[in-house]
Enzyme design. Structure first.
Site, short mmCIF file in Angstrom:
data_model
loop_
_atom_site.label_atom_id
_atom_site.label_comp_id
_atom_site.label_asym_id
_atom_site.label_seq_id
_atom_site.Cartn_x
_atom_site.Cartn_y
_atom_site.Cartn_z
N HIS A 53 0.82 -1.23 0.00
CA HIS A 53 0.00 0.00 0.00
C HIS A 53 0.84 1.26 0.00
CE1 HIS A 53 -3.20 -2.67 2.02
NE2 HIS A 53 -3.31 -2.71 0.71
N ILE A 57 0.99 6.98 0.34
CA ILE A 57 0.41 5.86 1.09
C ILE A 57 -1.07 5.75 0.76
CG2 ILE A 57 0.06 4.90 3.40
CD1 ILE A 57 2.13 7.10 4.36
N CYS A 58 -1.50 4.54 0.41
CA CYS A 58 -2.92 4.32 0.15
C CYS A 58 -3.53 3.78 1.43
CB CYS A 58 -3.08 3.34 -1.00
SG CYS A 58 -4.79 2.84 -1.30
N ALA A 59 -4.08 4.65 2.25
CA ALA A 59 -4.66 4.22 3.52
C ALA A 59 -5.88 5.08 3.80
CB ALA A 59 -3.65 4.36 4.66
N ASP A 117 -7.49 -3.08 3.47
CA ASP A 117 -6.97 -2.61 4.76
C ASP A 117 -8.02 -1.85 5.52
OD1 ASP A 117 -5.52 0.55 3.88
OD2 ASP A 117 -7.03 -0.63 2.85
#
Lengths: 297, 156
Positions: free
Chosen positions: B88, B95-97, B154
């Site tokens: 991620h 950041i892919c969150a 996530d």
């Protein structure tokens, strides 16, 4: 990462390829973008202006029925995901203006009594105090011990159009809602449901836990309030609230009462939260699919 | 008056980080500018990142904490910092969150984000880049907040 183009911006993908969850996210984004040009809280305007915006007969008949019921004014709110909380907060404070200062004192005591719930929910006092301050100051200014000039509808309108004041109040109401839901999780959990393909809740079989629901659907900025949040907030503050449902259907979501009266005469359903009104209240919120405004008579 | 809450909150957070320290494994490297901080981060205990040190840059707008901060992993060869290899995290540090986007809430803060990223790294079993890394890095805006990430498995 699922399909190959799933990292493309949502608005560059085919609508038919999107899941319900993605469509909902996109809709909310587009609405927020469009809405950012309007004032957070508008001036009161005649309700009949709303008729000019609709061609749909059910809507027009319902607006006419509101007018017959002497609902004449409308205060529009910016159509972002915060509109319920903003409409609620504005109307809650505006209703205190003509009342004796003791009413605001009582309201403040109620809010203060809920602060321990915020601590229980794990919110740090240091953090929530910043969001609480603007609401507390307005309630104090409306109360008996205030040395400041008493807020008027005009000054309240100005306060609510100050982005920072307005947003802080909304965050605080979201935290109250979340804390109340968590403290009463046994009562509310049965009503939780997730958007079926929201990937975050897949593991739990579609329904989020109270903790997930509160983090993603209550505390998160810009997430719209549904029946469950409205019930929790009005119950927490013991604030009588009624909402007029101006929608297509005969009855609002949840199916309260019948919309169509005799002879096909269409009436607007008012849904009441938190008990019966003891006095004839002249305020209400107006719901149109996906949006809340304040209604006057 | 756009930044009363923002400045107040950042000052409080900074004082807290300086007095009681950031979460274990993290060190405040730079916060001379209240609106841009750098914090180094290590993953505690056994993990695929054992012995590595990373750094996160936090940029705060005047609408923080209503709006999430812009958070990226720093690539700085002089200090030996590189974005972690993680499904991620893109090589440009983005950041892919969801916690930085639709899952952000104003009660979260720098300390809670540091813990979130520590645990995101700690739970990683295999160092792998995001499958679309090359394309994303080629076309990514400089501010990851302008990317409409689609969050997947996530819950961070």
């Amino acid at each position: 990462m699922s399909s190959d183009n799933s990292q493309l911006p949502l608005d560059q993908r085919k609508l038919s390829d999107l899941t319900d969850y993605e469509v909902a996210s996109l809709t909310q984004e587009l609405k927020a973008e469009e809405a950012s040009k309007r004032p957070l809280v508008g001036e009161v305007e005649p309700l009949e202006r709303l008729s000019d915006e609709y061609k749909n007969e059910t809507f027009l008949a319902k607006i006419a029925s509101l007018q017959r019921d002497s609902w004449t004014g409308l205060r529009r709110l910016r159509g972002d995901g915060d509109c319920f909380y903003r409409a609620f907060a504005f109307s809650y404070l505006e209703r205190l203006i003509p009342l004796p200062p003791s009413a605001a004192q009582l309201a403040l005591a109620k809010v203060e009594s809920l602060l321990p719930l915020l601590d229980q929910a794990g919110f740090q006092k240091d953090i929530y105090d910043d969001f609480y301050e603007p609401l507390r100051d307005l309630l104090l200014a409306l109360g008996p011990d205030s040395k400041l000039p008493r807020p008027t509808a005009t000054s309240l309108h100005a306060s609510f159009n100050d982005t920072e004041t307005s947003n802080a109040i909304i965050v605080f109401l979201r935290l109250l809602t979340s804390a109340f839901l968590r403290a009463n999780a046994d009562d509310f959990t049965p009503f939780l449901f997730g958007l079926e393909d929201d990937p975050r809740f897949m593991l739990e079989g579609g329904a989020p836990t109270m903790d997930q629901f509160c983090s993603f659907h209550v505390e998160a900025v810009n997430k719209e309030a549904d029946h469950i949040q409205i019930t929790a907030l009005t119950r927490a503050l013991s604030v009588y609230t009624r909402i007029a449902y101006l929608d297509q259907s005969g009855a609002p979501p949840g199916g309260f009462g019948a919309g169509a009266g005799e002879n096909g005469d269409v009436k607007v359903d008012f849904v009441e939260f938190e008990g019966e009104s003891e006095e004839k209240l002249n305020g209400a919120l107006l719901y149109r699919p996906g949006h809340y405004d304040v209604l006057y008579r | 008056m756009g930044s009363r809450i923002s400045a107040k909150r950042l000052t409080k957070e900074l004082t807290e980080l300086k007095t009681n320290g950031p979460p274990t494994g993290c060190t405040l490297i730079q916060a001379d500018d209240l609106e841009c901080w750098v914090v180094s981060l290590q993953v505690l205990g056994e993990s695929v990142y054992e012995g590595e040190e990373f750094a996160l840059r936090f940029k705060f707008s005047s609408s923080y904490p209503i709006d999430s901060p812009e958070v990226t992993f720093v690539n700085c060869p002089e200090r030996g910092w590189k974005a972690p290899v993680h499904p991620h995290i893109y090589t440009n540090g983005h950041i892919c969150a969801s916690v930085l986007g639709s899952g952000w809430s104003p009660v979260l803060n720098v300390a809670s984000l540091l813990l979130t990223f520590q645990s995101m790294l700690a739970s990683c079993k295999k160092k792998e880049l995001p499958p679309d890394n090359d394309r994303y890095v080629r076309t990514a805006p400089s501010n990851p907040k302008q990317t409409r990430f689609v969050y997947h498995d996530d819950d961070v």
